[in-house]
Scaffold this motif. Structure first.
Motif, PDB file in Angstrom:
ATOM      1  N   ILE A   1      15.422  -9.367   1.015  1.00 64.70           N
ATOM      2  CA  ILE A   1      14.663 -10.617   1.046  1.00 64.70           C
ATOM      3  C   ILE A   1      14.617 -11.246  -0.339  1.00 64.70           C
ATOM      4  N   ASN A   2      14.293 -10.449  -1.347  1.00 64.55           N
ATOM      5  CA  ASN A   2      14.182 -10.992  -2.698  1.00 64.55           C
ATOM      6  C   ASN A   2      15.526 -11.479  -3.223  1.00 64.55           C
ATOM      7  N   THR A   3      16.595 -10.748  -2.905  1.00 64.88           N
ATOM      8  CA  THR A   3      17.937 -11.150  -3.337  1.00 64.88           C
ATOM      9  C   THR A   3      18.347 -12.476  -2.721  1.00 64.88           C
ATOM     10  N   ASN A   4      17.863 -12.715  -1.508  1.00 66.83           N
ATOM     11  CA  ASN A   4      18.220 -13.957  -0.808  1.00 66.83           C
ATOM     12  C   ASN A   4      17.257 -15.102  -1.103  1.00 66.83           C
ATOM     13  N   GLY A   5      16.425 -14.916  -2.130  1.00 64.15           N
ATOM     14  CA  GLY A   5      15.565 -15.997  -2.560  1.00 64.15           C
ATOM     15  C   GLY A   5      14.183 -16.009  -1.960  1.00 64.15           C
ATOM     16  N   GLY A   6      13.854 -14.964  -1.176  1.00 62.13           N
ATOM     17  CA  GLY A   6      12.526 -14.889  -0.588  1.00 62.13           C
ATOM     18  C   GLY A   6      11.573 -14.087  -1.456  1.00 62.13           C
ATOM     19  N   ARG A   7      10.388 -13.826  -0.910  1.00 61.12           N
ATOM     20  CA  ARG A   7       9.361 -13.065  -1.622  1.00 61.12           C
ATOM     21  C   ARG A   7       8.798 -12.013  -0.675  1.00 61.12           C
ATOM     22  N   ALA A   8       8.887 -10.739  -1.083  1.00 64.77           N
ATOM     23  CA  ALA A   8       8.427  -9.654  -0.225  1.00 64.77           C
ATOM     24  C   ALA A   8       7.961  -8.476  -1.061  1.00 64.77           C
ATOM     25  N   PHE A   9       7.132  -7.653  -0.463  1.00 66.83           N
ATOM     26  CA  PHE A   9       6.676  -6.415  -1.096  1.00 66.83           C
ATOM     27  C   PHE A   9       6.397  -5.393  -0.009  1.00 66.83           C
ATOM     28  N   ALA A  10       6.489  -4.115  -0.360  1.00 68.08           N
ATOM     29  CA  ALA A  10       6.336  -3.028   0.613  1.00 68.08           C
ATOM     30  C   ALA A  10       4.916  -2.491   0.594  1.00 68.08           C
ATOM     31  N   VAL A  11       4.390  -2.188   1.786  1.00 70.92           N
ATOM     32  CA  VAL A  11       3.033  -1.655   1.955  1.00 70.92           C
ATOM     33  C   VAL A  11       3.133  -0.345   2.712  1.00 70.92           C
ATOM     34  N   HIS A  12       2.852   0.766   2.030  1.00 74.52           N
ATOM     35  CA  HIS A  12       3.017   2.080   2.652  1.00 74.52           C
ATOM     36  C   HIS A  12       1.701   2.639   3.163  1.00 74.52           C
ATOM     37  N   THR A  13       1.646   2.930   4.455  1.00 73.40           N
ATOM     38  CA  THR A  13       0.513   3.625   5.060  1.00 73.40           C
ATOM     39  C   THR A  13       0.997   4.321   6.323  1.00 73.40           C
ATOM     40  N   LYS A  14       0.655   5.574   6.472  1.00 71.60           N
ATOM     41  CA  LYS A  14       0.956   6.290   7.708  1.00 71.60           C
ATOM     42  C   LYS A  14      -0.137   5.976   8.711  1.00 71.60           C
ATOM     43  N   LEU A  15       0.229   5.318   9.799  1.00 63.65           N
ATOM     44  CA  LEU A  15      -0.735   4.952  10.813  1.00 63.65           C
ATOM     45  C   LEU A  15      -0.935   6.093  11.811  1.00 63.65           C
ATOM     46  N   GLY A  16      -2.037   6.013  12.547  1.00 65.69           N
ATOM     47  CA  GLY A  16      -2.319   7.032  13.549  1.00 65.69           C
ATOM     48  C   GLY A  16      -3.122   8.195  13.022  1.00 65.69           C
ATOM     49  N   THR A  17      -3.704   8.039  11.843  1.00 71.59           N
ATOM     50  CA  THR A  17      -4.530   9.081  11.234  1.00 71.59           C
ATOM     51  C   THR A  17      -5.897   8.493  10.911  1.00 71.59           C
ATOM     52  N   PRO A  18      -6.935   9.335  10.840  1.00 72.20           N
ATOM     53  CA  PRO A  18      -8.281   8.818  10.548  1.00 72.20           C
ATOM     54  C   PRO A  18      -8.313   8.038   9.234  1.00 72.20           C
ATOM     55  N   GLY A  19      -8.959   6.889   9.255  1.00 71.56           N
ATOM     56  CA  GLY A  19      -9.070   6.066   8.057  1.00 71.56           C
ATOM     57  C   GLY A  19      -7.852   5.243   7.732  1.00 71.56           C
ATOM     58  N   ASP A  20      -6.883   5.171   8.665  1.00 67.49           N
ATOM     59  CA  ASP A  20      -5.630   4.483   8.349  1.00 67.49           C
ATOM     60  C   ASP A  20      -5.820   2.998   8.078  1.00 67.49           C
ATOM     61  N   ALA A  21      -6.746   2.340   8.774  1.00 68.68           N
ATOM     62  CA  ALA A  21      -6.921   0.897   8.581  1.00 68.68           C
ATOM     63  C   ALA A  21      -7.425   0.580   7.177  1.00 68.68           C
ATOM     64  N   THR A  22      -8.374   1.372   6.701  1.00 68.96           N
ATOM     65  CA  THR A  22      -8.882   1.163   5.342  1.00 68.96           C
ATOM     66  C   THR A  22      -7.789   1.413   4.310  1.00 68.96           C
ATOM     67  N   ARG A  23      -7.049   2.497   4.487  1.00 71.17           N
ATOM     68  CA  ARG A  23      -5.955   2.792   3.549  1.00 71.17           C
ATOM     69  C   ARG A  23      -4.892   1.711   3.594  1.00 71.17           C
ATOM     70  N   PHE A  24      -4.658   1.158   4.773  1.00 75.77           N
ATOM     71  CA  PHE A  24      -3.648   0.115   4.925  1.00 75.77           C
ATOM     72  C   PHE A  24      -3.980  -1.091   4.047  1.00 75.77           C
ATOM     73  N   TRP A  25      -5.221  -1.548   4.112  1.00 77.23           N
ATOM     74  CA  TRP A  25      -5.572  -2.728   3.325  1.00 77.23           C
ATOM     75  C   TRP A  25      -5.699  -2.411   1.842  1.00 77.23           C
ATOM     76  N   ASP A  26      -6.076  -1.184   1.500  1.00 79.40           N
ATOM     77  CA  ASP A  26      -6.046  -0.776   0.096  1.00 79.40           C
ATOM     78  C   ASP A  26      -4.615  -0.827  -0.436  1.00 79.40           C
ATOM     79  N   ALA A  27      -3.666  -0.354   0.387  1.00 78.50           N
ATOM     80  CA  ALA A  27      -2.256  -0.372  -0.014  1.00 78.50           C
ATOM     81  C   ALA A  27      -1.740  -1.799  -0.121  1.00 78.50           C
ATOM     82  N   PHE A  28      -2.181  -2.664   0.781  1.00 79.55           N
ATOM     83  CA  PHE A  28      -1.790  -4.075   0.733  1.00 79.55           C
ATOM     84  C   PHE A  28      -2.252  -4.714  -0.579  1.00 79.55           C
ATOM     85  N   ASP A  29      -3.502  -4.466  -0.944  1.00 77.31           N
ATOM     86  CA  ASP A  29      -4.036  -5.049  -2.177  1.00 77.31           C
ATOM     87  C   ASP A  29      -3.312  -4.518  -3.410  1.00 77.31           C
ATOM     88  N   GLU A  30      -2.990  -3.227  -3.383  1.00 75.39           N
ATOM     89  CA  GLU A  30      -2.310  -2.630  -4.530  1.00 75.39           C
ATOM     90  C   GLU A  30      -0.889  -3.159  -4.659  1.00 75.39           C
TER      91      GLU A  30
END
Length: 255
Positions: free
Chosen positions: A52-81
């Motif tokens: 995406i970035n090479t083709n002129g877009g803007r992107a970033f990766a957000v890592h979270t393993k879903l399906g585990t307790p607390g995954d939603a909170t960790r997901f948004w923490d990872a998004f912010d980071e």
């Protein structure tokens, strides 16, 4: 780039391959800054971001393993980071729930552990990721859930998966009413068989692939871009008057 999503921020769970990857790339071409959610395949996620970035877009990766307790909170923490240089205010316009866990077992062979994991990834994670997204999601935003034809067409071998996607469809309807006053649309897109890396068994078995294609009114199996075109419409201003819908994007499978 079309510019249809210029200035928007989008987040796609399960964005490292298949429909999720194609969706992220389309959003980027349309001008959005895109978060690529992934749980396991970091190389594929990084490759998607680089493409995406090479083709002129803007992107970033957000890592979270879903399906585990607390995954939603960790997901948004990872998004912010991960997005602090891309989305400094943490706000969002488009949320696509694409990450999913498959299950290929009839009831007699289905374990409680497998059922619980399918529900945790395919239902619980979207529910609570969305709940925590509500303060971030701008008015007039979009939530798009990737469902499946298995939710509405009898598929005994996909029992748990179909049940989870049926739950996601109901979530779509209720959330559309709940968020309608904010101008936020909520829809599901329900593909049939789509030729992604998870469809290698069909590439390896031409006879089976032909049997499956014979069930499709348009005479072939789907490709990711076939589904992404529908997703892109719903995400754009063109889809502003569509909400609470489960859109069959299967090429007319099992009509």
């Amino acid at each position: 780039m079309s510019g249809a999503l210029r200035g928007k921020v989008a987040l796609v769970t399960g964005g490292s391959h298949g429909i999720g990857r194609a969706t992220a790339e389309r959003f980027a071409r349309d001008g959005a800054t895109v978060g690529i959610g992934y749980g396991h395949d970091e190389p594929a996620a990084r490759e998607t971001v680089e493409r995406i970035n090479t083709n002129g877009g803007r992107a970033f990766a957000v890592h979270t393993k879903l399906g585990t307790p607390g995954d939603a909170t960790r997901f948004w923490d990872a998004f912010d980071e991960a997005g602090r240089d891309h989305v400094p205010d943490g706000q969002l316009d488009i949320l696509v729930h694409n990450a999913a866990k498959g299950s290929f077992a009839r009831l007699a062979a289905l374990s409680e552990e497998e059922f619980d994991q399918v529900i945790a990834v395919n239902v619980r994670a979207p529910f609570f990721i969305t709940k925590l997204a509500l303060p971030r999601l701008r008015d007039g935003g979009r939530i798009i859930n990737i469902s499946s034809l298995a939710a509405t067409v009898a598929s005994p071998d996909l029992l748990a998966y179909g049940v989870s996607k049926a739950a996601l469809n109901t979530f779509t309807l209720d959330l559309a009413v709940d968020l309608g006053p904010r101008g936020i649309t909520v829809n599901s897109v329900a593909p049939g068989i789509v030729m992604t890396r998870n469809s290698q068994y069909l590439r390896d078995n031409a006879e089976l692939a032909a049997q499956q294609a014979a069930r499709v009114a348009l005479g072939r199996l789907g490709e990711p871009d076939d589904v992404v075109s529908v997703i892109a419409f719903l995400a754009s201003d063109e889809g502003r008057w569509v909400t609470g819908q489960v859109i069959n994007a299967s090429g007319g499978t099992s009509l």
